[in-house]
Enzyme design. Structure first.
Site, PDB file in Angstrom:
ATOM      1  N   ASP A  98      26.998  51.384  46.857  1.00  0.00           N
ATOM      2  CA  ASP A  98      25.866  50.334  46.027  1.00  0.00           C
ATOM      3  C   ASP A  98      25.232  49.980  46.936  1.00  0.00           C
ATOM      4  O   ASP A  98      24.316  50.566  47.527  1.00  0.00           O
ATOM      5  CB  ASP A  98      26.481  49.658  45.578  1.00  0.00           C
ATOM      6  CG  ASP A  98      25.339  49.009  44.037  1.00  0.00           C
ATOM      7  OD1 ASP A  98      24.851  49.310  43.738  1.00  0.00           O
ATOM      8  OD2 ASP A  98      25.230  47.468  44.345  1.00  0.00           O
ATOM      9  N   ARG A 160      36.457  49.154  31.480  1.00  0.00           N
ATOM     10  CA  ARG A 160      37.309  49.502  32.821  1.00  0.00           C
ATOM     11  C   ARG A 160      37.633  52.107  31.770  1.00  0.00           C
ATOM     12  O   ARG A 160      37.656  52.830  32.436  1.00  0.00           O
ATOM     13  CB  ARG A 160      38.461  49.501  33.343  1.00  0.00           C
ATOM     14  CG  ARG A 160      37.969  48.236  34.696  1.00  0.00           C
ATOM     15  CD  ARG A 160      38.794  48.011  35.978  1.00  0.00           C
ATOM     16  NE  ARG A 160      38.766  46.756  35.923  1.00  0.00           N
ATOM     17  CZ  ARG A 160      38.012  46.719  36.829  1.00  0.00           C
ATOM     18  NH1 ARG A 160      37.751  47.320  38.034  1.00  0.00           N
ATOM     19  NH2 ARG A 160      37.779  45.449  38.036  1.00  0.00           N
TER      20      ARG A 160
HETATM   21  P1  IMP Z   1      29.102  47.225  47.618  1.00  0.00           P
HETATM   22  O1  IMP Z   1      28.373  48.742  48.001  1.00  0.00           O
HETATM   23  O2  IMP Z   1      29.554  46.627  48.304  1.00  0.00           O
HETATM   24  O3  IMP Z   1      27.522  46.681  46.944  1.00  0.00           O
HETATM   25  O4  IMP Z   1      29.616  47.418  46.366  1.00  0.00           O
HETATM   26  C1  IMP Z   1      30.175  48.336  45.721  1.00  0.00           C
HETATM   27  C2  IMP Z   1      31.470  47.680  44.496  1.00  0.00           C
HETATM   28  O5  IMP Z   1      30.241  47.033  43.379  1.00  0.00           O
HETATM   29  C3  IMP Z   1      31.705  49.145  44.178  1.00  0.00           C
HETATM   30  O6  IMP Z   1      32.850  49.357  44.770  1.00  0.00           O
HETATM   31  C4  IMP Z   1      31.777  48.936  42.782  1.00  0.00           C
HETATM   32  O7  IMP Z   1      33.171  47.998  42.713  1.00  0.00           O
HETATM   33  C5  IMP Z   1      31.044  47.460  42.156  1.00  0.00           C
HETATM   34  N1  IMP Z   1      29.369  48.337  41.155  1.00  0.00           N
HETATM   35  C6  IMP Z   1      27.967  48.390  42.085  1.00  0.00           C
HETATM   36  N2  IMP Z   1      27.124  48.961  41.352  1.00  0.00           N
HETATM   37  C7  IMP Z   1      28.422  49.128  39.588  1.00  0.00           C
HETATM   38  C8  IMP Z   1      28.342  49.752  38.777  1.00  0.00           C
HETATM   39  O8  IMP Z   1      27.068  50.123  38.198  1.00  0.00           O
HETATM   40  N3  IMP Z   1      29.129  49.268  37.937  1.00  0.00           N
HETATM   41  C9  IMP Z   1      30.740  49.011  37.900  1.00  0.00           C
HETATM   42  N4  IMP Z   1      30.975  48.749  40.064  1.00  0.00           N
HETATM   43  C10 IMP Z   1      29.329  48.539  39.874  1.00  0.00           C
END
Ligand code: IMP
Ligand code: MG
Length: 170
Positions: A98, A160
């Site tokens: 993300d 989940r």
């Molecule tokens: P980031 O890349 O550090 O922002 O973290 C991403 C984490 O946030 C992912 O590994 C997911 O666990 C959670 N995440 C991000 N987008 C989503 C989504 O659309 N649904 C559920 N979890 C999400």
């Protein structure tokens, strides 16, 4: 729940493809497969069962502080495996890339621990959300900026267990 984005059947086919790519890349080498809890557990369980090679599994658990569907910049380690990473090849498995904050943090951490190489496999990639430079090595599906649930992914710990990947519509 919400609108189905990818059916369990389609996800399975994609996971099989990813497993083949990774197996070809690492054939003959020892690989530590590290899942990022909790979102990655279902994906990782399926992925490693399609990988016909020598591998070891463990997990890390991280929290990126934030509420609802937004994460802030800080990443905190809640569980770290009791393994010696020196000279090892590491494949980090996560549900979604993300903002990239968590995975960029983990790359640095594994390299600091002495890993010989670190690669990343994510089922979903949301490149439009990136806050730091991070490019995963193996991507299942590239998706727009929508919040998704199912196949291990949650909204406030719910959904989940949905077999399909769905768009969360509240
Ligand atoms: P980031 O890349 O550090 O922002 O973290 C991403 C984490 O946030 C992912 O590994 C997911 O666990 C959670 N995440 C991000 N987008 C989503 C989504 O659309 N649904 C559920 N979890 C999400
Ligand atoms: Mg995650």
């Amino acid at each position: 729940m919400g609108k189905i984005l990818y059916t369990d059947h389609l996800v399975r086919e994609k996971v099989k493809e990813l497993a083949q790519q990774i197996t070809e890349r690492y054939r003959g080498e020892r690989l530590l497969v590290i899942g990022v809890l909790k979102g990655a557990w279902i994906f990782m369980a399926d992925l490693v069962r399609f990988m016909d090679m020598e591998l070891f599994c463990d997990f890390v658990r991280v929290a990126s502080y934030g509420k609802g569907t937004e994460s802030t910049g800080e990443v905190c380690l809640l569980y770290w495996p009791d393994l010696d990473f020196r000279g090892e090849r590491v494949l980090v498995v996560d549900d979604i890339a993300d903002t990239g904050l968590t995975l960029k943090f983990l790359r640095k951490k594994f390299l600091n621990e002495g890993a010989k190489s670190v690669e990343f496999c994510v089922l979903l990639d949301k490149p439009s959300r990136r806050k730091v430079d991070f490019i995963p090595d193996y991507v299942g599906f590239t998706i727009p900026d929508r919040f998704v649930v199912g196949y291990g992914m949650d909204f406030n710990e719910q959904y989940r267990n949905l077999p399909n990947i769905e768009i969360y519509e509240g």
